[in-house]
Design a protein around this motif. Structure first.
Motif, mmCIF file in Angstrom:
data_model
loop_
_atom_site.group_PDB
_atom_site.id
_atom_site.type_symbol
_atom_site.label_atom_id
_atom_site.label_comp_id
_atom_site.label_asym_id
_atom_site.label_seq_id
_atom_site.Cartn_x
_atom_site.Cartn_y
_atom_site.Cartn_z
ATOM 1 N N THR A 47 -3.688 -44.694 19.346
ATOM 2 C CA THR A 47 -4.287 -43.616 18.544
ATOM 3 C C THR A 47 -5.480 -42.950 19.231
ATOM 4 N N PRO A 48 -6.504 -43.704 19.692
ATOM 5 C CA PRO A 48 -7.613 -43.038 20.386
ATOM 6 C C PRO A 48 -7.184 -42.410 21.717
ATOM 7 N N LEU A 49 -6.192 -43.008 22.387
ATOM 8 C CA LEU A 49 -5.698 -42.398 23.626
ATOM 9 C C LEU A 49 -5.044 -41.048 23.349
ATOM 10 N N SER A 50 -4.293 -40.979 22.248
ATOM 11 C CA SER A 50 -3.649 -39.707 21.893
ATOM 12 C C SER A 50 -4.698 -38.653 21.549
ATOM 13 N N VAL A 51 -5.740 -39.096 20.807
ATOM 14 C CA VAL A 51 -6.821 -38.161 20.466
ATOM 15 C C VAL A 51 -7.515 -37.675 21.734
ATOM 16 N N LEU A 52 -7.803 -38.621 22.652
ATOM 17 C CA LEU A 52 -8.467 -38.255 23.911
ATOM 18 C C LEU A 52 -7.611 -37.308 24.741
ATOM 19 N N ARG A 53 -6.317 -37.578 24.814
ATOM 20 C CA ARG A 53 -5.423 -36.705 25.580
ATOM 21 C C ARG A 53 -5.369 -35.310 24.954
ATOM 22 N N GLY A 54 -5.253 -35.270 23.616
ATOM 23 C CA GLY A 54 -5.202 -33.971 22.938
ATOM 24 C C GLY A 54 -6.478 -33.166 23.158
ATOM 25 N N THR A 55 -7.624 -33.850 23.120
ATOM 26 C CA THR A 55 -8.906 -33.163 23.331
ATOM 27 C C THR A 55 -8.972 -32.561 24.732
ATOM 28 N N LEU A 56 -8.565 -33.359 25.727
ATOM 29 C CA LEU A 56 -8.610 -32.872 27.102
ATOM 30 C C LEU A 56 -7.610 -31.737 27.337
ATOM 31 N N GLU A 57 -6.442 -31.826 26.697
ATOM 32 C CA GLU A 57 -5.467 -30.734 26.843
ATOM 33 C C GLU A 57 -5.998 -29.428 26.254
ATOM 34 N N VAL A 58 -6.691 -29.532 25.140
ATOM 35 C CA VAL A 58 -7.281 -28.322 24.528
ATOM 36 C C VAL A 58 -8.333 -27.719 25.458
ATOM 37 N N LEU A 59 -9.096 -28.585 26.114
ATOM 38 C CA LEU A 59 -10.164 -28.102 26.999
ATOM 39 C C LEU A 59 -9.628 -27.334 28.199
ATOM 40 N N ILE A 60 -8.474 -27.701 28.731
ATOM 41 C CA ILE A 60 -7.993 -27.067 29.963
ATOM 42 C C ILE A 60 -7.080 -25.871 29.705
ATOM 43 N N ARG A 61 -6.799 -25.596 28.451
ATOM 44 C CA ARG A 61 -5.896 -24.465 28.186
ATOM 45 C C ARG A 61 -6.558 -23.124 28.507
ATOM 46 N N LYS A 62 -7.845 -23.004 28.230
ATOM 47 C CA LYS A 62 -8.544 -21.741 28.477
ATOM 48 C C LYS A 62 -10.038 -22.007 28.561
ATOM 49 N N PRO A 63 -10.767 -21.135 29.113
ATOM 50 C CA PRO A 63 -12.224 -21.328 29.193
ATOM 51 C C PRO A 63 -12.849 -21.435 27.804
ATOM 52 N N ARG A 64 -13.865 -22.285 27.712
ATOM 53 C CA ARG A 64 -14.549 -22.505 26.427
ATOM 54 C C ARG A 64 -16.035 -22.254 26.601
ATOM 55 N N THR A 65 -16.680 -22.092 25.479
ATOM 56 C CA THR A 65 -18.144 -21.972 25.506
ATOM 57 C C THR A 65 -18.741 -23.347 25.741
ATOM 58 N N SER A 66 -19.992 -23.403 26.150
ATOM 59 C CA SER A 66 -20.656 -24.681 26.401
ATOM 60 C C SER A 66 -20.730 -25.527 25.141
ATOM 61 N N GLU A 67 -20.905 -24.862 24.004
ATOM 62 C CA GLU A 67 -20.963 -25.622 22.740
ATOM 63 C C GLU A 67 -19.614 -26.303 22.460
ATOM 64 N N GLU A 68 -18.508 -25.572 22.720
ATOM 65 C CA GLU A 68 -17.182 -26.151 22.491
ATOM 66 C C GLU A 68 -16.936 -27.323 23.448
ATOM 67 N N TYR A 69 -17.370 -27.190 24.725
ATOM 68 C CA TYR A 69 -17.212 -28.286 25.668
ATOM 69 C C TYR A 69 -17.979 -29.529 25.202
#
Length: 459
Positions: free
Chosen positions: A253-275
């Motif tokens: 479960t935490p691995l899936s959450v961690l993977r999902g979070t990282l996938e969201v981060l690399i899809r497109k540029p984010r603001t510093s607050e979002e990072y």
């Protein structure tokens, strides 16, 4: 070459029985020998008594009461059961003897005459049994009467008996061994069936059991012991399977959450607050995995017996230190109350007891409000030291009281309220308590709090 078990049983029983039979055969031969010798000695005694009153020595001359008796055929020839007679003076010089002695002489032994003792000797080629008595005339010791009886027939009887026993002995032993071997094979047949059945039981059919045939004998006890062992193995294997499944789920479960979070981060540029927000979420998943792994390692250490060494511990001082330490770390009000008037000494492993108390107090902190006080009490009841951890938190549902010590079990209410935890804390408490001989009692009411009571073994 190692013999089969039934061969060893048959060999041991045959050895013991052979010694018993050898002793019995020896006793038979000894009794027969004593009986035969006593019978001849009794006849010799009768003959000596008879001839004592018929033969006299008067001034060195032999006198007979009945001359015809001395001239009987049994004294003049060697026949089936002859009697040999010889008369000697005080020095053992022969004065007269029965004709059937021919050129032979009987043995002279004056020391045996007083005891009327008989002995065996050889006369020529014949074996005889002899007795000697003194001849007394008018109170004066004149000489000796030596009387012997043939021992040939008795010796032949005894030799035949000995030979028969010696011939019978190996035959009896062989018969005994074959009989014992057969009976031993029949006796261990149930064990063979148990071996055959247990060899067919594998991990895939661990639920099968060995049939119980005779429940009240040793084979029945062995069967019950094997079945109980299989039950423990099956329960242990099922627990291991469930534990592996739960551990995989908790880590996935935490691995899936961690993977999902990282996938969201690399899809497109984010603001510093979002990072920052996503990285904090990733850290939360990592922390959760770390906590789970730490608890799993604690369980593994406990199962290896790391906390098995016990030493004397003063309970009141120990609890005060643990309570102050956790209160400082958690920044919560945790009161300590001692209900004993004297120091309490127990035999326990300090690390083990510290982990038990830490998990129980931290559970009380997690499931209580920040304004609710947590109490740690200690004392003795019927000479048994106890520790109580009391809280006024959310409590436990009655239907879940029997499951709270199962690995990874958590109430849905706690999960829904996002109360942090892995579900392993109480499982560790249970295992450590069993290892230390500590009895755990739980009293809880939903919405009103819980009390965990530890009863420690008396030192």
């Amino acid at each position: 070459m190692k013999l089969a078990y039934k061969e060893r049983i048959a060999g041991r029983l045959t050895l013991v029985t052979s010694l018993i039979i050898l002793a019995v055969f020896g006793i038979i031969y000894l009794v027969a020998n004593v009986t035969v010798v006593n019978s001849i000695d009794r006849e010799l005694g009768l003959e000596t008594d008879k001839h004592r009153n018929q033969i006299f020595l008067v001034n060195g001359e032999i006198r007979f009461l009945h001359k015809d008796e001395w001239q009987e055929m049994e004294h003049s020839q060697i026949q089936l059961n002859p009697i040999f007679i010889e008369i000697v003076d005080l020095e053992g010089n022969s004065m007269d003897r029965s004709p059937n002695l021919r050129t032979n002489h009987l043995s002279f032994s004056p020391e045996k005459s007083a005891r009327k003792e008989a002995w065996t000797l050889r006369i020529g080629a014949s074996e005889v049994r002899q007795m000697q008595i003194p001849l007394v005339n008018a109170g004066k010791h004149e000489g000796y009467l030596l009387l012997a009886k043939s021992f040939e027939d008795s010796r032949e009887l005894l030799d035949n008996l000995r030979n028969v026993l010696l011939i019978l002995y190996p035959g009896v032993l062989l018969s005994l061994f074959l009989t014992m071997r057969y009976l031993a094979g029949k006796s261990i047949e149930p064990i063979r069936q148990i071996i055959s059945k247990t060899n067919r039981i594998t991990q895939s059919n661990l639920n099968e059991r060995v049939p119980l045939v005779e429940p009240n004998d040793e084979i029945g006890q062995l069967t019950r012991s094997i079945n109980e062992l299989l039950e423990r193995l099956e329960a242990s294997l099922n627990r291991e399977k469930q534990f592996t499944s739960d551990a995989s789920h908790e880590l996935r479960t935490p691995l899936s959450v961690l993977r999902g979070t990282l996938e969201v981060l690399i899809r497109k540029p984010r603001t510093s607050e979002e990072y920052v927000e996503k990285i904090k979420s990733a850290f939360s998943s990592i922390d959760r995995m770390s906590a789970t792994i730490d608890q799993l390692l604690a369980l593994a250490r406990e199962e290896k017996g790391k906390f098995s060494v016990k030493e004397e511990l003063e309970l009141i001082t120990f609890l005060e230190e643990i309570t102050d330490q956790i209160a400082s770390e958690q920044k919560r009000v945790i009161s300590f109350q001692c209900e004993a008037s004297a120091p309490i000494f127990v035999k326990a492993n300090e690390q083990s007891l510290q982990m038990i108390l830490s998990n129980l107090i931290q559970n009380a902190v997690k499931y209580s409000g920040t304004d609710q006080e947590i109490q740690v009490k200690t004392g003795t009841h019927n000479s048994i030291p106890y520790i109580e951890i009391c809280d006024a938190g959310s409590g436990i549902s009655p239907e879940h009281l029997g499951k709270i010590f199962d690995p990874f079990f958590r109430e849905k209410d706690a999960i829904n309220r996002s109360v942090p935890g892995t579900g392993l804390g109480l499982a560790i408490v249970k295992k450590l308590a069993l290892e230390s001989g500590i009895r755990i009692k739980v009293a809880s009411e939903k919405g009103k709090g819980s009390t965990f009571r530890l009863e420690l073994p008396d030192s």
